[in-house]
Design a protein around this motif. Structure first.
Motif, PDB file in Angstrom:
ATOM      1  N   GLN A  58      39.456  30.254  42.522  1.00 31.45           N
ATOM      2  CA  GLN A  58      40.729  30.705  41.977  1.00 31.45           C
ATOM      3  C   GLN A  58      41.580  29.510  41.575  1.00 31.45           C
ATOM      4  O   GLN A  58      41.663  28.528  42.318  1.00 31.45           O
ATOM      5  N   ARG A  59      42.190  29.604  40.415  1.00 29.71           N
ATOM      6  CA  ARG A  59      43.115  28.562  39.988  1.00 29.71           C
ATOM      7  C   ARG A  59      44.500  28.848  40.564  1.00 29.71           C
ATOM      8  O   ARG A  59      44.879  30.004  40.743  1.00 29.71           O
ATOM      9  N   GLU A  64      46.096  27.650  36.132  1.00 27.61           N
ATOM     10  CA  GLU A  64      45.847  28.728  35.168  1.00 27.61           C
ATOM     11  C   GLU A  64      46.585  28.445  33.862  1.00 27.61           C
ATOM     12  O   GLU A  64      46.024  28.591  32.757  1.00 27.61           O
ATOM     13  N   ASN A  82      36.628  31.931  30.750  1.00 28.50           N
ATOM     14  CA  ASN A  82      36.253  32.655  31.971  1.00 28.50           C
ATOM     15  C   ASN A  82      34.901  33.362  31.834  1.00 28.50           C
ATOM     16  O   ASN A  82      34.555  34.205  32.658  1.00 28.50           O
TER      17      ASN A  82
END
Length: 354
Positions: A58-59, A64, A82
């Motif tokens: 997860q960023r 992000e 992604n």
């Protein structure tokens, strides 16, 4: 339409996990191109050619924002954002973007699922990695063909039961057998090459019927029932399109001689799975080696999981440790063509999505 870029202002962003040495190979091959690669923004690979990366990654909110800032600054993307259709749909709003090199051979499915506008489809070229996977797919297809011809499913069942049969059952020879390949593109032709090396006779289908060296007979789809009537093995390499959906159906299975081996390394939607199960039960198909399915992952309730004469492979036949390198080499060649305003290799058809 694609604009010709000058050698000094082209920007490429790496959108998917890629080894640093391959990023450097792209930079070295095209020193005038700016290649943006920030590994901390990309999920780590769990295995070679794990283009989507670790799903647990997860960023942060800042990462992000940086990821999308990076992609929106690029003229060219290496990989779908992604690695999914949603990412493609999001990046399509970038007015700078002109070309995306997808990792999948069947990238048309993601392009279709992204539901891009007609203008976006005309402006952004998506190229697939079709052909890069030809050899591993062809090797897998031949494994499936030989499994069926040599009765390995029955041997495995006997071994699991510790059963040594009193009467030994002979197997068929690959040499001299008849193989039909649906889809004589790069994957199909590579499969044909390996089949001929084993002494097999090869025929197949192609949208544009033409003579092909080493192929005994080439027909269009309408000629498939005639081809399978004498086939020992049917190998599908076709992509999933509206035109190929359930192309291998009860009509085709009924046209087969009993005991035909089926291998599918194309797309699962090409085979009518209900009709296949019926053909397995009535003996028209003696063995099926399936790497792809109409619904993936294959639902737990599917009878294919437990059928004694079916090999279920989780859509992995194209994977090899060399895949990332081969796609990077393809990208390097396509980048050269892009800079020169030339035709890109394996552009996804924006109408039929293959």
């Amino acid at each position: 339409m694609m604009n010709t870029m000058t050698l000094n202002n082209l920007t490429v962003a790496i959108a998917v996990p890629l080894e640093s040495e391959l990023v450097e190979a792209i930079r070295s091959a095209h020193p005038t191109v700016t290649v943006l690669h920030e590994p901390e923004l990309l999920p780590p690979e769990r295995f070679p050619a794990d283009h989507a990366g670790d799903p647990a990654f997860q960023r942060t909110a800042e990462q992000e924002a940086r990821y999308w800032e990076l992609l929106n600054s690029a003229d060219v993307l290496y990989g779908l954002p992604n690695e999914n259709a949603a990412g493609l749909a999001t990046i399509a709003s970038s007015t700078k973007l002109q070309w995306i090199q997808a990792m999948a051979a069947g990238a048309g499915g993601a392009v279709k699922a992204a539901k891009l506008s007609t203008d976006d489809l005309a402006r952004i070229t998506v190229t697939s990695s079709a052909g890069v996977h030809a050899l591993p797919l062809a090797e897998f297809a031949m494994m499936g063909a030989l499994n069926g011809i040599k009765r390995t499913a029955e041997l495995a069942a006997d071994q699991a039961a510790k059963h040594w049969p009193e009467l030994r059952t002979p197997t068929r020879l690959a040499s001299g057998s008849n193989v039909v390949i649906t889809g004589l593109g790069e994957i199909g032709l590579e499969t044909a090459r390996l089949a001929r090396a084993l002494g097999m006779n090869v025929s197949g289908t192609k949208r544009s019927v033409e003579d092909i060296a080493g192929i005994d007979k080439v027909t269009d789809t309408a000629g498939l029932p005639g081809l399978v009537a004498t086939a020992d093995v049917l190998i599908n390499t076709l992509p999933g399109t509206p035109y190929t959906e359930k192309m291998i159906n009860s009509e085709i299975f009924d046209a087969m001689k009993p005991g035909t081996v089926l291998v599918n390394v194309g797309r699962g939607t090409v085979v009518d799975e209900d009709a296949l199960l019926a053909a397995l039960d009535n003996g028209q198909v003696s063995y099926a080696c399936l790497d792809v399915f109409a619904v993936e992952p294959l639902p737990a309730a599917s009878p294919l999981w437990e059928h004694p004469r079916v090999l279920v492979s989780p859509h992995t036949s194209a994977l090899s440790s060399a895949e990332n390198r081969l796609i990077a080499e393809r990208f390097i060649e396509n980048l050269k063509r892009f800079q020169a305003g030339g035709t890109l290799l394996h552009a996804v058809d924006p109408v039929h999505f293959y």
